[in-house]
Scaffold this motif. Sequence first.
Motif, PDB file in Angstrom:
ATOM      1  N   SER A  65     -16.023 -52.576 -40.689  1.00 59.49           N
ATOM      2  CA  SER A  65     -16.504 -53.932 -40.971  1.00 59.49           C
ATOM      3  C   SER A  65     -16.300 -54.853 -39.780  1.00 59.49           C
ATOM      4  O   SER A  65     -16.995 -55.867 -39.649  1.00 59.49           O
ATOM      5  CB  SER A  65     -15.788 -54.498 -42.204  1.00 59.49           C
ATOM      6  OG  SER A  65     -14.407 -54.697 -41.950  1.00 59.49           O
ATOM      7  N   ALA A  66     -15.348 -54.505 -38.900  1.00 61.22           N
ATOM      8  CA  ALA A  66     -15.105 -55.301 -37.696  1.00 61.22           C
ATOM      9  C   ALA A  66     -15.900 -54.788 -36.500  1.00 61.22           C
ATOM     10  O   ALA A  66     -15.747 -55.300 -35.388  1.00 61.22           O
ATOM     11  CB  ALA A  66     -13.608 -55.282 -37.362  1.00 61.22           C
ATOM     12  N   GLY A  67     -16.742 -53.767 -36.715  1.00 59.09           N
ATOM     13  CA  GLY A  67     -17.590 -53.262 -35.643  1.00 59.09           C
ATOM     14  C   GLY A  67     -16.975 -52.192 -34.783  1.00 59.09           C
ATOM     15  O   GLY A  67     -17.520 -51.864 -33.723  1.00 59.09           O
ATOM     16  N   VAL A  68     -15.847 -51.615 -35.225  1.00 63.74           N
ATOM     17  CA  VAL A  68     -15.199 -50.540 -34.467  1.00 63.74           C
ATOM     18  C   VAL A  68     -15.779 -49.207 -34.920  1.00 63.74           C
ATOM     19  O   VAL A  68     -15.930 -48.956 -36.125  1.00 63.74           O
ATOM     20  CB  VAL A  68     -13.674 -50.555 -34.685  1.00 63.74           C
ATOM     21  CG1 VAL A  68     -13.008 -49.407 -33.936  1.00 63.74           C
ATOM     22  CG2 VAL A  68     -13.092 -51.889 -34.232  1.00 63.74           C
TER      23      VAL A  68
ATOM     24  N   ASP B 107     -20.189 -45.771 -46.967  1.00 64.69           N
ATOM     25  CA  ASP B 107     -21.527 -45.228 -46.738  1.00 64.69           C
ATOM     26  C   ASP B 107     -22.524 -46.318 -46.366  1.00 64.69           C
ATOM     27  O   ASP B 107     -23.542 -46.046 -45.714  1.00 64.69           O
ATOM     28  CB  ASP B 107     -22.029 -44.509 -48.002  1.00 64.69           C
ATOM     29  CG  ASP B 107     -21.345 -43.166 -48.210  1.00 64.69           C
ATOM     30  OD1 ASP B 107     -20.830 -42.607 -47.231  1.00 64.69           O
ATOM     31  OD2 ASP B 107     -21.319 -42.688 -49.362  1.00 64.69           O
ATOM     32  N   ARG B 108     -22.245 -47.559 -46.768  1.00 68.13           N
ATOM     33  CA  ARG B 108     -23.153 -48.670 -46.482  1.00 68.13           C
ATOM     34  C   ARG B 108     -22.968 -49.227 -45.075  1.00 68.13           C
ATOM     35  O   ARG B 108     -23.765 -50.054 -44.631  1.00 68.13           O
ATOM     36  CB  ARG B 108     -22.944 -49.811 -47.493  1.00 68.13           C
ATOM     37  CG  ARG B 108     -23.308 -49.465 -48.933  1.00 68.13           C
ATOM     38  CD  ARG B 108     -23.104 -50.689 -49.818  1.00 68.13           C
ATOM     39  NE  ARG B 108     -23.588 -50.466 -51.182  1.00 68.13           N
ATOM     40  CZ  ARG B 108     -22.843 -50.032 -52.173  1.00 68.13           C
ATOM     41  NH1 ARG B 108     -21.559 -49.764 -51.964  1.00 68.13           N
ATOM     42  NH2 ARG B 108     -23.355 -49.839 -53.373  1.00 68.13           N
ATOM     43  N   ARG B 109     -21.922 -48.830 -44.411  1.00 68.48           N
ATOM     44  CA  ARG B 109     -21.564 -49.471 -43.143  1.00 68.48           C
ATOM     45  C   ARG B 109     -22.125 -48.700 -41.945  1.00 68.48           C
ATOM     46  O   ARG B 109     -22.280 -47.472 -41.978  1.00 68.48           O
ATOM     47  CB  ARG B 109     -20.041 -49.571 -43.003  1.00 68.48           C
ATOM     48  CG  ARG B 109     -19.382 -50.408 -44.088  1.00 68.48           C
ATOM     49  CD  ARG B 109     -17.952 -50.710 -43.726  1.00 68.48           C
ATOM     50  NE  ARG B 109     -17.224 -51.376 -44.803  1.00 68.48           N
ATOM     51  CZ  ARG B 109     -17.285 -52.661 -45.097  1.00 68.48           C
ATOM     52  NH1 ARG B 109     -18.073 -53.455 -44.389  1.00 68.48           N
ATOM     53  NH2 ARG B 109     -16.582 -53.180 -46.082  1.00 68.48           N
ATOM     54  N   ASP B 110     -22.378 -49.451 -40.873  1.00 67.93           N
ATOM     55  CA  ASP B 110     -22.645 -48.835 -39.582  1.00 67.93           C
ATOM     56  C   ASP B 110     -21.307 -48.457 -38.950  1.00 67.93           C
ATOM     57  O   ASP B 110     -20.242 -48.722 -39.499  1.00 67.93           O
ATOM     58  CB  ASP B 110     -23.400 -49.820 -38.678  1.00 67.93           C
ATOM     59  CG  ASP B 110     -24.758 -50.207 -39.242  1.00 67.93           C
ATOM     60  OD1 ASP B 110     -25.401 -49.343 -39.873  1.00 67.93           O
ATOM     61  OD2 ASP B 110     -25.164 -51.377 -39.066  1.00 67.93           O
ATOM     62  N   HIS B 111     -21.382 -47.830 -37.800  1.00 67.93           N
ATOM     63  CA  HIS B 111     -20.198 -47.494 -37.004  1.00 67.93           C
ATOM     64  C   HIS B 111     -19.330 -46.412 -37.656  1.00 67.93           C
ATOM     65  O   HIS B 111     -18.166 -46.261 -37.298  1.00 67.93           O
ATOM     66  CB  HIS B 111     -19.320 -48.733 -36.741  1.00 67.93           C
ATOM     67  CG  HIS B 111     -20.017 -49.848 -36.053  1.00 67.93           C
ATOM     68  ND1 HIS B 111     -20.269 -49.852 -34.704  1.00 67.93           N
ATOM     69  CD2 HIS B 111     -20.543 -51.009 -36.536  1.00 67.93           C
ATOM     70  CE1 HIS B 111     -20.906 -50.958 -34.368  1.00 67.93           C
ATOM     71  NE2 HIS B 111     -21.089 -51.686 -35.474  1.00 67.93           N
ATOM     72  N   VAL B 112     -19.863 -45.645 -38.626  1.00 69.36           N
ATOM     73  CA  VAL B 112     -19.052 -44.656 -39.334  1.00 69.36           C
ATOM     74  C   VAL B 112     -19.685 -43.275 -39.225  1.00 69.36           C
ATOM     75  O   VAL B 112     -20.891 -43.110 -39.456  1.00 69.36           O
ATOM     76  CB  VAL B 112     -18.907 -45.021 -40.830  1.00 69.36           C
ATOM     77  CG1 VAL B 112     -18.089 -43.947 -41.548  1.00 69.36           C
ATOM     78  CG2 VAL B 112     -18.238 -46.376 -40.981  1.00 69.36           C
ATOM     79  N   THR B 113     -18.867 -42.287 -38.882  1.00 66.75           N
ATOM     80  CA  THR B 113     -19.256 -40.880 -38.924  1.00 66.75           C
ATOM     81  C   THR B 113     -18.290 -40.160 -39.845  1.00 66.75           C
ATOM     82  O   THR B 113     -17.071 -40.234 -39.647  1.00 66.75           O
ATOM     83  CB  THR B 113     -19.218 -40.237 -37.522  1.00 66.75           C
ATOM     84  OG1 THR B 113     -20.073 -40.973 -36.644  1.00 66.75           O
ATOM     85  CG2 THR B 113     -19.676 -38.787 -37.593  1.00 66.75           C
ATOM     86  N   LEU B 114     -18.816 -39.471 -40.859  1.00 72.10           N
ATOM     87  CA  LEU B 114     -17.985 -38.760 -41.823  1.00 72.10           C
ATOM     88  C   LEU B 114     -18.018 -37.268 -41.542  1.00 72.10           C
ATOM     89  O   LEU B 114     -19.083 -36.687 -41.307  1.00 72.10           O
ATOM     90  CB  LEU B 114     -18.471 -39.024 -43.249  1.00 72.10           C
ATOM     91  CG  LEU B 114     -18.374 -40.456 -43.770  1.00 72.10           C
ATOM     92  CD1 LEU B 114     -19.012 -40.553 -45.154  1.00 72.10           C
ATOM     93  CD2 LEU B 114     -16.922 -40.902 -43.843  1.00 72.10           C
ATOM     94  N   HIS B 115     -16.848 -36.650 -41.592  1.00 73.38           N
ATOM     95  CA  HIS B 115     -16.722 -35.195 -41.495  1.00 73.38           C
ATOM     96  C   HIS B 115     -15.953 -34.723 -42.728  1.00 73.38           C
ATOM     97  O   HIS B 115     -14.726 -34.633 -42.711  1.00 73.38           O
ATOM     98  CB  HIS B 115     -15.984 -34.786 -40.216  1.00 73.38           C
ATOM     99  CG  HIS B 115     -16.765 -34.996 -38.954  1.00 73.38           C
ATOM    100  ND1 HIS B 115     -17.744 -34.130 -38.523  1.00 73.38           N
ATOM    101  CD2 HIS B 115     -16.714 -35.989 -38.032  1.00 73.38           C
ATOM    102  CE1 HIS B 115     -18.262 -34.570 -37.391  1.00 73.38           C
ATOM    103  NE2 HIS B 115     -17.652 -35.699 -37.065  1.00 73.38           N
ATOM    104  N   MET B 116     -16.670 -34.431 -43.814  1.00 74.55           N
ATOM    105  CA  MET B 116     -16.047 -33.898 -45.014  1.00 74.55           C
ATOM    106  C   MET B 116     -15.927 -32.379 -44.881  1.00 74.55           C
ATOM    107  O   MET B 116     -16.573 -31.755 -44.035  1.00 74.55           O
ATOM    108  CB  MET B 116     -16.853 -34.283 -46.248  1.00 74.55           C
ATOM    109  CG  MET B 116     -17.144 -35.769 -46.372  1.00 74.55           C
ATOM    110  SD  MET B 116     -15.658 -36.813 -46.436  1.00 74.55           S
ATOM    111  CE  MET B 116     -15.077 -36.431 -48.107  1.00 74.55           C
ATOM    112  N   SER B 117     -15.103 -31.778 -45.737  1.00 76.42           N
ATOM    113  CA  SER B 117     -14.823 -30.334 -45.666  1.00 76.42           C
ATOM    114  C   SER B 117     -14.393 -29.947 -44.259  1.00 76.42           C
ATOM    115  O   SER B 117     -14.737 -28.878 -43.744  1.00 76.42           O
ATOM    116  CB  SER B 117     -16.057 -29.517 -46.086  1.00 76.42           C
ATOM    117  OG  SER B 117     -16.437 -29.804 -47.412  1.00 76.42           O
ATOM    118  N   THR B 118     -13.626 -30.841 -43.642  1.00 82.75           N
ATOM    119  CA  THR B 118     -13.218 -30.658 -42.244  1.00 82.75           C
ATOM    120  C   THR B 118     -11.740 -30.979 -42.109  1.00 82.75           C
ATOM    121  O   THR B 118     -11.260 -31.954 -42.681  1.00 82.75           O
ATOM    122  CB  THR B 118     -14.031 -31.587 -41.317  1.00 82.75           C
ATOM    123  OG1 THR B 118     -15.427 -31.323 -41.485  1.00 82.75           O
ATOM    124  CG2 THR B 118     -13.651 -31.382 -39.863  1.00 82.75           C
TER     125      THR B 118
END
Length: 547
Positions: A32-35, A125-136
């Motif tokens: 949310s802070a753009g990081v 899920d709604r945010r930018d700047h996010v990469t998810l690695h599930m089952s990891t």
Amino acid sequence: MNPPLAQGESSLRVVIAGGGPVGLTAANLLASAGVDVVLIERNPSTSDEAKAISMDAESLRVLHGLGLGARLDAVIAPGTGVRFYGRRQQRLFQARGARPYVFGYAIKSQFSQPELEQVLMRQLDRRDHVTLHMSTELVSYRQDADGVEVTLRGAGGVEDTVYADYLLGCDGGRSTVRKQAGITMAGRSFDDVWLVVDTVGDSHDDRCSMHFGDPDRPRVIVPGGEGRCRYEFLLRPGEGDAREQPPFELIQRLLAPYRTITRDQVERAVNYRFSGLVAERWRDRRVFLLGDAAHMMPPFAGQGLNSGIRDAANLCWKLALLDAGYASPQLLDSYAAERKPHAEVTVRASILQGRIVMTTSRVAARVRDAVVAVILRIPWGRGYLVHLKYLPKPRFRSGLVVRDGSPADELVGSALDQPWTLHPDGATRRLDAVLGDRFNLLGVDVTDQEWERAIAALRPLPMRCVDVVLGDRRPRTGGSRPAIGDADGELEALLHPAAGKFVLLRPDRYVAAVFPSEHAGATAARLRAVLGTGRLLDTISAAKGKQ
């Protein structure tokens, strides 16, 4: 070590190991802070286990600040504190706080962890700047002066590498991040085995937790929403060992005084031993520990998850400030300096509460009940128990706080409450609705000239300026700054020590300083000593030097 970032990307990339409530909260705060955030979770989805169950008002304030709104309210059952019973199941007292609401929320609420995690994940899920690695899972990492190289193993055993500036270990009590950093924990684990059973279809409609100090069978009952209820029982020798699957017949027998239970009404049942442990260090250069990775505490004070959310709220705004160029990495030293002392005292308080309330000694239980009865007859003692003063409140003695020895120092280092405020249009709103998401400078009955002096000294710190009018006066209209007044007397009670002064609020709503305008320069200098010289601060300082 880090590859160059593409144009337009955040200057920081943070890897978070662990997608539980603490990791999800941290990821939302940073994104949310753009990081830029990379979240790693070994499970394919959010957890379906109801581990944490108690949420305090400060945690709810943090989560509502993420914009969760009604979605969060839907999974929270506002409570009314904790009710304690004695050795004969007689009611001793109910600890419910001095006021039913603090920071704008119920002092203690119940929730379902799977539902909370789903709400946090959907928001992420709604945010930018996010990469998810599930089952990891995080396999290993190495770091140098430039960053952290994290090795991941995904589904099928395929390994990958992620480069980041910082790594946050939110991966629980058996933290891989902590172990690979070589960080040990101080404290102890306890021999007692407890059975915890999460049930559905329950008829309890109480809004409070219930702690039964019966030496024959200490137990805890925590009713939740929509027919959920948690039962915890101290097991006797021979009834089960930690991590054993408890037999359904035992569950039936222990719950029989309260309800009938069928197998399909048991959401989760587990035997466990609790621990009181705090990591010796919370930081290893570019690696930080949060939540259970940094501290594990007995459940009796209900502060495990809440402490983890405080960790995330404390660290993430500092990383965001560093990303924006307003601070240097030395600001991150304040994370452990501010959070670790409170975690340590909270662990000790949780252990002590467990020993007193959950004793198996008939003599100790008899003495406890008698002492409580006497204390409740003394006004100070009754306030100590009923108003939850036995539960340590966080207050920073070091870090990004500035004190000057005045009476207003009582506000510094503590979270500022958020009373109802009056607005020029006649509307009333909670204080947080007025505040910005970085620093906030509240001018409490100060003049325009005093504002000019304070703003000049604190520039270029990113902050929102708000005029505060105390007493029975209306806030002015048409000014260059938002203005608020006192709606019901609470704002006056809260800020009267700061009348004629400025209150500098950090992004986590803790008070960094209270100062008159003539001390603005000295206050700013002391703050910059902790913030260091970020890109923007360094540029401004250089420009001032040429004038």
